[in-house]
Design an enzyme around this catalytic site. Structure first.
Site, mmCIF file in Angstrom:
data_model
loop_
_atom_site.group_PDB
_atom_site.id
_atom_site.type_symbol
_atom_site.label_atom_id
_atom_site.label_comp_id
_atom_site.label_asym_id
_atom_site.label_seq_id
_atom_site.Cartn_x
_atom_site.Cartn_y
_atom_site.Cartn_z
ATOM 1 N N HIS A 1 25.991 32.439 76.256
ATOM 2 C CA HIS A 1 27.011 33.316 76.833
ATOM 3 C C HIS A 1 26.679 34.779 76.548
ATOM 4 O O HIS A 1 25.810 35.096 75.730
ATOM 5 C CB HIS A 1 28.402 32.986 76.262
ATOM 6 C CG HIS A 1 28.545 33.296 74.798
ATOM 7 N ND1 HIS A 1 28.004 32.490 73.822
ATOM 8 C CD2 HIS A 1 29.161 34.323 74.149
ATOM 9 C CE1 HIS A 1 28.275 33.000 72.630
ATOM 10 N NE2 HIS A 1 28.974 34.110 72.801
ATOM 11 N N ARG B 1 31.938 41.035 62.595
ATOM 12 C CA ARG B 1 31.358 41.526 63.847
ATOM 13 C C ARG B 1 32.103 42.748 64.347
ATOM 14 O O ARG B 1 33.341 42.810 64.315
ATOM 15 C CB ARG B 1 31.416 40.432 64.914
ATOM 16 C CG ARG B 1 30.694 40.814 66.201
ATOM 17 C CD ARG B 1 30.674 39.653 67.162
ATOM 18 N NE ARG B 1 31.571 39.858 68.289
ATOM 19 C CZ ARG B 1 31.867 38.929 69.184
ATOM 20 N NH1 ARG B 1 31.351 37.717 69.069
ATOM 21 N NH2 ARG B 1 32.663 39.186 70.191
ATOM 22 N N ASP C 1 28.946 38.193 75.410
ATOM 23 C CA ASP C 1 30.257 38.448 74.817
ATOM 24 C C ASP C 1 31.213 39.134 75.792
ATOM 25 O O ASP C 1 30.897 40.172 76.370
ATOM 26 C CB ASP C 1 30.126 39.308 73.560
ATOM 27 C CG ASP C 1 29.552 38.525 72.390
ATOM 28 O OD1 ASP C 1 29.699 37.291 72.385
ATOM 29 O OD2 ASP C 1 28.964 39.147 71.493
ATOM 30 N N HIS D 1 23.300 34.743 74.309
ATOM 31 C CA HIS D 1 23.068 34.165 72.994
ATOM 32 C C HIS D 1 23.884 32.886 72.825
ATOM 33 O O HIS D 1 24.819 32.627 73.572
ATOM 34 C CB HIS D 1 23.383 35.169 71.878
ATOM 35 C CG HIS D 1 24.803 35.638 71.844
ATOM 36 N ND1 HIS D 1 25.308 36.580 72.720
ATOM 37 C CD2 HIS D 1 25.847 35.298 71.039
ATOM 38 C CE1 HIS D 1 26.580 36.806 72.462
ATOM 39 N NE2 HIS D 1 26.937 36.030 71.444
#
Length: 285
Positions: free
Chosen positions: A110, A276, A112, A261
């Site tokens: 996918h 993150r 993000d 990723h």
């Protein structure tokens, strides 16, 4: 120490040596990092010892930051263990509540948050605790995937727009308040070009978001499904990818505009805690 850029030797990725990210980067060092990032798409900084403030400060050199998405806040209560700009990625449960999002399952390929009109341009992930094995993160180069696309497949997607479904997470869980998608032509989300242009490099890359509930606009569903299946099978080829095995103190920053990723599953009885930050982006074109 001078800054060293060590390419992985794979289709993307490079390690940056000689920088302590607990200290502000000089303008020259940041320019070297930025150029390396444009060249290699994913950068790895090993053995860092940084705070959330340090992570935010480093990430902000690339642009304004997003606030942690609603899905993370919903799953982790108020995220009181971090700053609002930090999304905790973790399987840990404390006092009956998850401290973070995405658990221990496999995360499919996918990009993000491509389901919003202005997806993040980059994600920066820092490892605090990792399991003994599993939880590896793989990246794939979407410049190369487009370059090596068969001619008939390239012709089939030229000028096409894809809807990026917002109803599920990258681990396939239905988001809070979302309904299961029955008809992909009516799925919620954002519409983006299948081939996008990188605003800094000018390069062209595939931009697919994620496979689940994707839909190429103005095509019969069966034709869209067949086309997306071929595109995703192509993107997942190992020659486009690089896999990182995490160690505590590793920091990765990747370019969501030209990479996808995924994450391997891991033993849920072992702790994995990552922080993150997301750098805001602009509408794809």
């Amino acid at each position: 120490m001078p800054v060293e850029i060590i390419p992985t030797g794979a289709a993307l990725g490079a390690e940056v040596r000689g920088l302590d990210l607990s200290r502000p980067l000089s303008d020259d060092d940041f320019e070297a990092v930025l150029q390396a990032w444009y060249d290699h798409i994913v950068l790895l900084f090993r053995r860092q010892k940084i705070s959330d403030d340090d992570l935010i400060g480093f990430s902000r050199r690339f642009g304004d930051l997003d606030i942690a998405p609603a899905s993370a806040t919903d799953m982790a209560g108020s995220q009181t263990k971090s700053r609002p700009e930090i999304w905790i990625i973790s399987n840990v449960v404390e006092d009956g509540k998850p401290i973070g999002a995405l658990g221990d399952k496999e995360a499919e390929w996918h990009t993000d948050m491509s389901y919003v009109d202005e997806p993040p341009m980059a994600s920066c992930l820092y490892s605090l605790e990792i399991p003994d094995s599993g939880g590896d993160t793989s990246f794939a180069n979407m410049y190369k995937a487009l370059e090596e696309l068969p001619d008939d497949l390239r012709a089939a997607i030229e000028g096409r727009v894809c809807n990026h479904d917002s109803s599920t997470t990258s681990v396939g869980e239905l988001r809070a308040g979302a309904n299961e998608v029955i008809d992909v032509t009516k799925a919620p989300g954002a519409k983006h070009p299948v081939i996008r242009t990188h605003p800094a490099t000018g390069g062209k890359s595939l931009y697919l978001g994620r496979r689940l509930n994707g839909y190429i606009e103005d095509l019969p569903v069966a034709e869209s499904e067949a086309l997306l299946d071929r595109l995703w099978a192509h993107c997942a080829k190992p020659e486009f990818a690089w896999t990182h095995q995490w160690a505590v103190g590793d920091l990765l920053i990747w370019d969501n505009r030209c990479a996808i990723h995924r994450r391997d599953a891991f033993d849920g009885s072992q702790r994995r805690v990552m922080h993150r930050a997301q750098i805001k982006g602009k509408q794809p074109f």
